[in-house]
Design a protein around this motif. Sequence first.
Motif, PDB file in Angstrom:
ATOM      1  N   SER A  92       0.816  -1.220   0.000  1.00  0.00           N
ATOM      2  CA  SER A  92       0.000   0.000   0.000  1.00  0.00           C
ATOM      3  C   SER A  92       0.850   1.271   0.000  1.00  0.00           C
ATOM      4  CB  SER A  92      -0.908   0.005   1.229  1.00  0.00           C
ATOM      5  OG  SER A  92      -0.100  -0.009   2.405  1.00  0.00           O
ATOM      6  N   SER A  93       2.201   1.116   0.117  1.00  0.00           N
ATOM      7  CA  SER A  93       3.134   2.259   0.185  1.00  0.00           C
ATOM      8  C   SER A  93       2.813   3.188   1.351  1.00  0.00           C
ATOM      9  CB  SER A  93       3.122   3.064  -1.120  1.00  0.00           C
ATOM     10  OG  SER A  93       3.605   2.297  -2.172  1.00  0.00           O
ATOM     11  N   LYS A  94       2.323   2.598   2.441  1.00  0.00           N
ATOM     12  CA  LYS A  94       1.954   3.416   3.608  1.00  0.00           C
ATOM     13  C   LYS A  94       2.696   2.945   4.846  1.00  0.00           C
ATOM     14  CE  LYS A  94      -2.580   4.908   2.056  1.00  0.00           C
ATOM     15  NZ  LYS A  94      -4.026   4.704   2.167  1.00  0.00           N
ATOM     16  N   CYS A  95       2.844   3.894   5.792  1.00  0.00           N
ATOM     17  CA  CYS A  95       3.431   3.566   7.090  1.00  0.00           C
ATOM     18  C   CYS A  95       2.328   2.939   7.939  1.00  0.00           C
ATOM     19  CB  CYS A  95       3.979   4.828   7.749  1.00  0.00           C
ATOM     20  SG  CYS A  95       4.637   4.540   9.392  1.00  0.00           S
ATOM     21  N   VAL A  96       2.507   1.646   8.310  1.00  0.00           N
ATOM     22  CA  VAL A  96       1.421   0.942   9.019  1.00  0.00           C
ATOM     23  C   VAL A  96       1.617   0.959  10.530  1.00  0.00           C
ATOM     24  CG1 VAL A  96       0.748  -0.533   7.096  1.00  0.00           C
ATOM     25  CG2 VAL A  96       2.615  -1.266   8.589  1.00  0.00           C
ATOM     26  N   ALA A  97       2.844   1.258  10.985  1.00  0.00           N
ATOM     27  CA  ALA A  97       3.063   1.294  12.442  1.00  0.00           C
ATOM     28  C   ALA A  97       4.292   2.131  12.757  1.00  0.00           C
ATOM     29  CB  ALA A  97       3.242  -0.115  12.989  1.00  0.00           C
ATOM     30  N   VAL A  98       4.305   2.696  13.981  1.00  0.00           N
ATOM     31  CA  VAL A  98       5.475   3.443  14.466  1.00  0.00           C
ATOM     32  C   VAL A  98       5.837   2.858  15.825  1.00  0.00           C
ATOM     33  CG1 VAL A  98       6.359   5.674  15.204  1.00  0.00           C
ATOM     34  CG2 VAL A  98       4.808   5.553  13.253  1.00  0.00           C
ATOM     35  N   LEU A  99       7.091   2.360  15.950  1.00  0.00           N
ATOM     36  CA  LEU A  99       7.558   1.795  17.213  1.00  0.00           C
ATOM     37  C   LEU A  99       8.319   2.898  17.952  1.00  0.00           C
ATOM     38  CD1 LEU A  99       8.939  -1.624  15.866  1.00  0.00           C
ATOM     39  CD2 LEU A  99       6.612  -1.071  16.564  1.00  0.00           C
ATOM     40  N   THR A 108       2.123  -7.763  17.925  1.00  0.00           N
ATOM     41  CA  THR A 108       1.367  -6.763  18.701  1.00  0.00           C
ATOM     42  C   THR A 108       1.979  -5.365  18.541  1.00  0.00           C
ATOM     43  OG1 THR A 108       2.778  -7.176  20.612  1.00  0.00           O
ATOM     44  CG2 THR A 108       0.775  -8.504  20.437  1.00  0.00           C
ATOM     45  N   ARG A 109       3.239  -5.349  17.983  1.00  0.00           N
ATOM     46  CA  ARG A 109       3.990  -4.091  17.828  1.00  0.00           C
ATOM     47  C   ARG A 109       4.202  -3.393  19.167  1.00  0.00           C
ATOM     48  NH1 ARG A 109       0.683  -3.072  12.270  1.00  0.00           N
ATOM     49  NH2 ARG A 109       1.950  -4.510  11.041  1.00  0.00           N
ATOM     50  N   GLU A 110       4.457  -4.232  20.161  1.00  0.00           N
ATOM     51  CA  GLU A 110       4.697  -3.736  21.514  1.00  0.00           C
ATOM     52  C   GLU A 110       6.142  -4.022  21.929  1.00  0.00           C
ATOM     53  OE1 GLU A 110       2.554  -2.156  23.653  1.00  0.00           O
ATOM     54  OE2 GLU A 110       1.164  -2.028  21.959  1.00  0.00           O
ATOM     55  N   ASN A 111       6.600  -3.277  22.937  1.00  0.00           N
ATOM     56  CA  ASN A 111       7.927  -3.477  23.526  1.00  0.00           C
ATOM     57  C   ASN A 111       7.869  -4.681  24.454  1.00  0.00           C
ATOM     58  OD1 ASN A 111      10.124  -3.390  25.241  1.00  0.00           O
ATOM     59  ND2 ASN A 111      10.167  -1.161  25.379  1.00  0.00           N
ATOM     60  N   LYS A 112       8.618  -5.781  24.112  1.00  0.00           N
ATOM     61  CA  LYS A 112       8.608  -6.986  24.947  1.00  0.00           C
ATOM     62  C   LYS A 112       9.623  -6.880  26.088  1.00  0.00           C
ATOM     63  CE  LYS A 112       8.998 -11.009  22.845  1.00  0.00           C
ATOM     64  NZ  LYS A 112       9.053 -12.072  21.799  1.00  0.00           N
ATOM     65  N   HIS A 113      10.860  -6.436  25.744  1.00  0.00           N
ATOM     66  CA  HIS A 113      11.939  -6.315  26.740  1.00  0.00           C
ATOM     67  C   HIS A 113      12.755  -5.062  26.459  1.00  0.00           C
ATOM     68  CE1 HIS A 113      11.502 -10.416  28.301  1.00  0.00           C
ATOM     69  NE2 HIS A 113      11.374 -10.805  27.049  1.00  0.00           N
ATOM     70  N   THR A 114      13.143  -4.394  27.517  1.00  0.00           N
ATOM     71  CA  THR A 114      14.127  -3.300  27.389  1.00  0.00           C
ATOM     72  C   THR A 114      15.365  -3.712  28.161  1.00  0.00           C
ATOM     73  OG1 THR A 114      12.408  -1.628  27.199  1.00  0.00           O
ATOM     74  CG2 THR A 114      14.605  -0.858  27.821  1.00  0.00           C
ATOM     75  N   VAL A 115      16.506  -3.749  27.437  1.00  0.00           N
ATOM     76  CA  VAL A 115      17.769  -4.183  28.071  1.00  0.00           C
ATOM     77  C   VAL A 115      18.681  -2.964  28.209  1.00  0.00           C
ATOM     78  CG1 VAL A 115      19.755  -5.733  27.909  1.00  0.00           C
ATOM     79  CG2 VAL A 115      17.524  -6.445  26.953  1.00  0.00           C
ATOM     80  N   PRO A 116      18.958  -2.508  29.437  1.00  0.00           N
ATOM     81  CA  PRO A 116      19.906  -1.383  29.598  1.00  0.00           C
ATOM     82  C   PRO A 116      21.342  -1.900  29.411  1.00  0.00           C
ATOM     83  CG  PRO A 116      19.057  -2.077  31.736  1.00  0.00           C
ATOM     84  CD  PRO A 116      18.400  -2.956  30.713  1.00  0.00           C
ATOM     85  N   VAL A 117      22.101  -1.301  28.506  1.00  0.00           N
ATOM     86  CA  VAL A 117      23.453  -1.811  28.201  1.00  0.00           C
ATOM     87  C   VAL A 117      24.552  -0.853  28.669  1.00  0.00           C
ATOM     88  CG1 VAL A 117      22.736  -3.294  26.286  1.00  0.00           C
ATOM     89  CG2 VAL A 117      23.295  -0.914  25.831  1.00  0.00           C
ATOM     90  N   TYR A 118      24.203   0.290  29.232  1.00  0.00           N
ATOM     91  CA  TYR A 118      25.143   1.212  29.900  1.00  0.00           C
ATOM     92  C   TYR A 118      26.250   1.755  28.996  1.00  0.00           C
ATOM     93  CZ  TYR A 118      22.803  -1.405  33.564  1.00  0.00           C
ATOM     94  OH  TYR A 118      21.845  -2.015  34.334  1.00  0.00           O
ATOM     95  N   GLU A 119      26.015   1.772  27.717  1.00  0.00           N
ATOM     96  CA  GLU A 119      26.948   2.444  26.789  1.00  0.00           C
ATOM     97  C   GLU A 119      26.187   2.785  25.511  1.00  0.00           C
ATOM     98  OE1 GLU A 119      30.068   0.339  24.727  1.00  0.00           O
ATOM     99  OE2 GLU A 119      29.135  -1.597  25.104  1.00  0.00           O
ATOM    100  N   SER A 120      26.660   3.787  24.822  1.00  0.00           N
ATOM    101  CA  SER A 120      26.050   4.188  23.555  1.00  0.00           C
ATOM    102  C   SER A 120      26.327   3.091  22.527  1.00  0.00           C
ATOM    103  CB  SER A 120      26.678   5.512  23.110  1.00  0.00           C
ATOM    104  OG  SER A 120      26.145   5.919  21.897  1.00  0.00           O
TER     105      SER A 120
END
Length: 790
Positions: free
Chosen positions: A167-174, A208-220
Amino acid sequence: MEEAATSTLRFKSNYAVSRKIEPFYKGGRVQVNRDGKFMFCPCGNKLNIIEVETGALQSLQQILVTGSRALLLKQWNWRENQCVRTWKAVHVAPVAAMAFDSTSTLLATGGCDSTIKIWDMIKQYCTHNLKGSSGVVHLVEFHPDMSRLQLFSSSIDYKIRIWDLNSSKCVAVLDGHFSAVTSLAFADGNTLLSSGRDKICIVWDLKTRENKHTVPVYESVEAAVLLPEKGDFSQLGVKKQGLHFVTAGSKGILKVWEVATAACVYSQPVPFELKEEASERSVTQCMLVPERNEIVTVSVEHNIVFYDAQTLQLRKQLAGYNDEVLDVKFLGPADSHIVVATNSPQLKVFELATSHCQILYGHTETILALDVFRKGLMFVSCAKDKSIRVWRMNKDGRVICVAQGLGHAHGVGAVACSRLKERFIVTSSQDCTIKIWNIPESLTSKAKAALISSPETLHAKVTERGHNKDINSVTVSPNDKLIATGSQDRLAKLWSCSDCSLLGVFTGHKRGIWCVQFSPVDQVLATSSADGTLKLWGIRDFSCLKTFEGHDASVLKIIFVSRGTQLLSSGSDGLLKLWTIKTNECVKTLDAHENKIWGLHSNKQDDMVVTGSTDSCITLWKDVTEIEEKEAQAKEEEQIIKEQELSNLLHEKRYLKALGLAISLDRPHTVLMVIKDILKETDGRKHLEENIVRLRKDQKEAVLAFLVTWNTNSRNCHEAQAVVETLLKHEAPETLLQYSGIKPAVESLLPYTERHFQRLSRLLQATMFIDFMWQNMRLGDTARQEDVTL
């Protein structure tokens, strides 16, 4: 014995470049092809292709596309170094990101103009123009399952957009990152891993386009790579099933993380101190090469490192950019490595066979000079951080620091090792002092050296103020009894090794001395200076024996070659000069660098030389004297055989073969003699025509070049004109115009031909006049005879 030695001694006459280690990567995205054999590195306006196994450079699935700031996309057949197609990117600003789909039929380009364009590589047209991103689109990735026809992108708003290509459309934004998203990796069809400079990695559920896990890695983080499900990764702390990934970023090390517990299960050990903020050791890129089971990282320092994916053990390291080379030396018992001091606190040790590069950490400021002990396993470095370090190479080629010394008040600018045994080191500094450092026995005996866990501390045995200005060079005599120094104060000085007492001063240079070197065979010292000269001095009476003039710039380094009978010097204009001492003449000038050559060293066999310059290039030179002599001899022998054959052909009157042979020998005079012999025969013109017509085109071109010279001389002009007549008669004008050098040949032929015709015309007039006079005289005689008879 001496006579035997001198009979085998061969003067060198030439060196040829056998190899160049030059910059091949100066920043940008590095790509590895699917089988992991080749790597593509941008270097300025060039794209270099590197063979991973050997590190060999080829300067310009198997489609390669490049995007440039000229808003053009180029498709290359890179194996043949051909640009197959060029087309406008349609973006109104440069392309910032590119990605192929898994089938290599679609190409996505993300631009600085906030748009994404998708190109069909087979039908060669733009299929989609996706608008809606904000700012520069710096990341684009296709979903690995092409049946979904999904594209993922990220731009300056830190959001990940999912585009449906049907469809050439943006269907989701994470939305979850608070800084730039740096990489996207797909675990399976429904799991996405994203990394960012906000020091977190996020695992997304694509259903679901949801955040399952956030892993803090303490560096850029600059890149996150998912470890494959198959394979033994137990050495990296992977003990359970589940998602694990490797991160690379500002700290410059690789870490393995477990998604389920958000814990770091493995951190790579490194030989340098970790910094929280971004530094030159930070990693800018990290990728997995499944075919080779390797992880490849690219650092800010332009080093490209290959690790074993299951153990993260270093397999290979390539240095993409060397900066200015300040010194270079051969290393190893068989000179299999070179050690390089670049404009940085790290040393680089290159294995010549594979281009593998070890980076040695230890100094904290720029390394200025190096020297290697006679056996080639131990070497010394000195730096602006006022310290010296002693390094040892193990049997497996690994280099470790075994000792360090502090004591100078300023940067240490020159260093020299003892020549007979690994006994002492001499250093000189900008503080105008010389120091002699003894090497403890624990470093020289192999058994004790193996037990060293941390670098030993060296202490200076003797310190002596040597000059009034910076000391640029120091060297030790072959018998370890004398030391020579050269300084910016235009003086060279000779010192005793035992107590550092001054033995004498060499005065004569008009500007500062850059290098001093003892002869390996005579009691002679060589010096080079900023006044552009080299001088040889007698050690006994400190007199100047010879002066070599020829450099137009400062002479920075000198070495003795050919057992002390020749000198090799390098200048600040990038030229190398080879000198024969006996005759005082410069035998050869070699040009392969564009700037100052600070590094110059010869190997133990005396058949290779390495040079390092501030143009970032390291050049290996091979002595080709013997090869060139053999080639010249073979050429001479071939010439003699051909000449004999030529005289035989002329004797047998086989003129066609004789002409061909004389032309191949490039003998204009012999060709002329053959033509003269043909013209002397009965029906000479006819024979000449037949022979000239039967020549090949290149042979006719050669004859044309010869006859231009013949035509300048009135003695040979008839033969030249005869050949010209034959060529004009039998060759069409169009064919003649195709001949190389036809235009200058005609321009040269015309004036001389006109002159010859004028000369012939005058001759003809003179002969006609003589003939007329003769006829008149004869008429008068016959009239008188008739009168007499009457």
